[in-house]
Scaffold this motif. Structure first.
Motif, PDB file in Angstrom:
ATOM      1  N   GLY A 289       0.805  -1.213   0.000  1.00 36.23           N
ATOM      2  CA  GLY A 289       0.000   0.000   0.000  1.00 36.23           C
ATOM      3  C   GLY A 289       0.837   1.262   0.000  1.00 36.23           C
ATOM      4  O   GLY A 289       0.553   2.223  -0.725  1.00 36.23           O
ATOM      5  N   MET A 290       1.901   1.274   0.796  1.00 36.38           N
ATOM      6  CA  MET A 290       2.734   2.474   0.892  1.00 36.38           C
ATOM      7  C   MET A 290       3.551   2.697  -0.381  1.00 36.38           C
ATOM      8  O   MET A 290       3.807   3.831  -0.768  1.00 36.38           O
ATOM      9  N   GLU A 291       3.944   1.614  -1.039  1.00 33.56           N
ATOM     10  CA  GLU A 291       4.647   1.761  -2.319  1.00 33.56           C
ATOM     11  C   GLU A 291       3.738   2.414  -3.354  1.00 33.56           C
ATOM     12  O   GLU A 291       4.172   3.263  -4.142  1.00 33.56           O
ATOM     13  N   ILE A 292       2.474   2.023  -3.342  1.00 27.20           N
ATOM     14  CA  ILE A 292       1.510   2.605  -4.281  1.00 27.20           C
ATOM     15  C   ILE A 292       1.288   4.085  -3.974  1.00 27.20           C
ATOM     16  O   ILE A 292       1.215   4.915  -4.889  1.00 27.20           O
TER      17      ILE A 292
ATOM     18  N   TYR B 179      -5.021   2.544   1.651  1.00 27.28           N
ATOM     19  CA  TYR B 179      -3.968   1.532   1.701  1.00 27.28           C
ATOM     20  C   TYR B 179      -3.211   1.449   3.021  1.00 27.28           C
ATOM     21  O   TYR B 179      -2.378   0.565   3.189  1.00 27.28           O
ATOM     22  N   GLN B 180      -3.475   2.334   3.990  1.00 28.79           N
ATOM     23  CA  GLN B 180      -2.622   2.363   5.176  1.00 28.79           C
ATOM     24  C   GLN B 180      -2.638   1.054   5.970  1.00 28.79           C
ATOM     25  O   GLN B 180      -1.655   0.695   6.614  1.00 28.79           O
ATOM     26  N   LYS B 181      -3.753   0.326   5.916  1.00 28.83           N
ATOM     27  CA  LYS B 181      -3.818  -0.947   6.642  1.00 28.83           C
ATOM     28  C   LYS B 181      -3.948  -2.131   5.682  1.00 28.83           C
ATOM     29  O   LYS B 181      -4.401  -3.208   6.058  1.00 28.83           O
ATOM     30  N   ALA B 182      -3.547  -1.937   4.434  1.00 23.12           N
ATOM     31  CA  ALA B 182      -3.688  -2.999   3.427  1.00 23.12           C
ATOM     32  C   ALA B 182      -2.748  -4.166   3.742  1.00 23.12           C
ATOM     33  O   ALA B 182      -1.603  -3.977   4.132  1.00 23.12           O
TER      34      ALA B 182
END
Length: 579
Positions: free
Chosen positions: A373-376, A432-435
């Motif tokens: 998520g963080m990469e996205i 996405y923070q908790k994906a």
């Protein structure tokens, strides 16, 4: 490298080539055109999608026919109406200086009467789909008894779609001394058979290697659980902000479902499959060509008519049943000298297909991980930053600058930048923070079924050879009723009165739920998790007890089952659950 002038084409065709902006012939054109212009020979040409096959047979046919005659002299068969229309339009462009030329398209979904009128006006070339062509022949609406040239374009796909009998019937109405030109991306046995049956001593032209994919396409696969397939698709799209792609599904139902979910989730997506009307298909393709649709979700058959050069990605949401079809899919990108990426989303049970495809395309897949998520979030943020940086200033905004400056009078440069980019960044961050991590490890890389059992569930089922099953028919039955993929049922071991089979553990609950009170041909079919690891000796007594109980009927309901149709048209049972 030769030029079009070197190939022996007449001036009026060379003028059309200049108008179209073609500079040098492609490899298949360079090899095929001189032969077809100078020799009355049958020809088999093997070349990938996007290599210019239409021009390779189109220019020789246009040069050799008599445009002053109203007799139909050329017949081109193609698998889909989209491809039929595409070929027709291209031939009209190539023959724009051929006075009196009439190229007519014959395909389903349009008025057969109007098409017959066009033919009767004097169509020297007819481009047709097999089904509609056969229909018009049976109604005496078209005469192909005097054609000089027949072309089977995308022959492998026509045979995959079940047109063998139609093609046989159509060609039976053509003269034996005609020239037959067969163009195909792959050369499976069925294509070789049709070439042998309808062609005499054909010249064979191969561009690259048989069944080999384009050198401009890189191949990647992503390993996820089946239940995470759609989440993986969204992340791949989000990780490529400028994506312009075709997403392939196996069935019309999955195609529509995936497209609808993407649209609901805010993506510029559309569906292309056989259940759409011609008008709907035209609208979808127009939106795709104009890039109003970034993700076109399509079936293999519907995608045959896609003629767009700048597709960046092909995403295999599901691998095709026929491995050779992968070559067609990946050929949608990396065209016109550009590079492209073919991505495959696979579960563990499909890993062996990757090895099979590698053998066919003579290329290695690179295993990659679904982005976190963080990469996205980072990719999307930098994409927006680059867009802002490269945006040309519209000075119409100048008259509003004073008001904007007043609004941000007490805001520092860094704070202003953070505020501006947070508008877009926060949307992705909040999602996405908790994906979770969607990637799984390939603990088994072998293609052998026997080495997959550690991550799979083995089942006992109380049917066997006495019920008319062998391993293949039982696998087909289980695959159909459970609606699983071709490789999701494996290690099928059939005994006299019972059998064993495996699925991945992720399908275990689905299998057990489905076979609760499941009745087939008046008999209950019982499925249980087995401790047998492949020998077939365990649970045999349990199988006989269950078989005996099922013959007696026990206390179970005798409610009859409804019949539904599989995708191939055979009847299959639908379970009925006890209330």
């Amino acid at each position: 490298m030769s030029t079009f002038q070197d190939l022996g084409l007449q001036d009026h065709l060379l003028q059309a080539i200049t108008d179209l902006g073609f500079e040098t012939p492609s490899e298949v054109q360079e090899k095929a055109i001189p032969v077809l212009l100078t020799e009355e020979r049958d020809l088999v040409a093997l070349a990938q999608t996007g290599t210019g096959k239409t021009a390779a047979f189109g220019f020789p046919m246009l040069q050799n026919i008599d445009v002053d005659s109203r007799t139909t002299q050329g017949l081109i068969l193609s698998p889909t109406r989209e491809l039929c229309l595409q070929i027709t339009n291209e031939l009209k462009q190539y023959g724009k200086y051929c006075k009196g030329l009439n190229v007519t398209a014959i395909y389903g979904g349009a008025s057969i009467t109007d098409q017959a009128k066009q033919v009767k006006k004097g169509a020297q070339i007819v481009v047709a789909t097999p089904g509609r062509m056969k229909d018009m022949i049976s109604r005496n609406m078209v005469d192909i008894s005097k054609i000089q040239y027949s072309v089977l374009d995308e022959a492998d796909e026509m045979l995959n779609m079940g047109f063998y009998e139609d093609i046989t019937d159509i060609l039976s109405h053509t003269p034996e001394d005609k020239s037959t030109w067969l163009f195909s991306a792959t050369m499976p046995k069925e294509v070789a058979t049709i070439a042998k049956k309808f062609m005499f001593n054909p010249i064979e032209i191969t561009v690259g290697h048989k069944n080999v994919g384009s050198k401009n396409v890189s191949h990647e696969f992503y390993l996820v659980n089946s239940r995470d397939r759609y989440l993986a698709l969204k992340r791949l799209a989000d990780a490529n902000p400028n994506i312009f792609s075709v997403v392939f599904c196996r069935t019309k139902r999955d195609t529509q479902k995936v497209a609808e979910k993407l649209i609901e989730d805010g993506y510029n997506a559309g569906a292309l499959h056989g259940d759409l009307s011609q008008n709907q298909r035209d609208l979808v393709m127009k939106s795709f060509r104009n890039k109003q649709i970034q993700m076109l979700v399509a079936t293999d058959v519907a995608a045959r008519g896609i003629d767009v050069d700048d597709i960046t990605h092909v995403i295999n949401y599901q691998l095709p049943d026929e491995i050779e079809t992968y070559t067609h899919r990946s050929g949608r990108t990396g065209r016109a000298g550009k590079t492209g990426v073919s991505m495959v989303i696979v579960s563990k049970s499909e890993l062996r297909k990757i090895k099979s495809i590698e053998r066919i395309i003579k290329k290695q897949f690179e295993q990659k991980e679904i982005p976190s998520g963080m990469e996205i979030c980072q990719v999307q943020l930098m994409s927006l930053a680059n867009k802002v940086h490269d945006t040309e200033i519209n000075h119409e905004i100048d008259k509003y600058l004073e008001s904007i400056n007043e609004l941000f009078e007490d805001t520092s440069k860094d704070e202003l930048i953070k505020k501006f980019f947070s508008v877009e960044f926060s949307r992705f961050y909040n999602y996405y923070q908790k994906a979770k991590d969607l990637n799984i490890e390939a603990k088994h890389s072998s293609s052998r079924d026997g080495e997959r059992s550690g991550s799979s569930t083995r089942y006992f089922i109380n049917v066997g050879r006495k019920d008319g099953y062998d391993w293949m028919s039982l696998k087909d039955f289980l695959k159909a009723v459970l609606e699983l993929g071709r490789d999701d049922v494996f290690k099928v071991d059939v005994k006299d009165s019972f059998s064993f089979f495996n699925t991945e553990k992720e399908h275990e609950q689905k299998v057990l739920d489905f076979f609760t009170d499941f009745k087939y041909n008046g008999r209950f079919v019982n499925v249980e998790v087995s401790t047998d690891r492949g020998g077939g000796s365990r649970n045999r007594k349990k199988g006989r007890r269950n078989d005996k109980r099922n013959r007696k009927g026990g206390n179970r309901s005798d409610r009859s089952r409804s019949e539904v149709r599989t995708s191939k048209g055979s009847s299959r049972p639908r379970r009925s659950r006890r209330r």
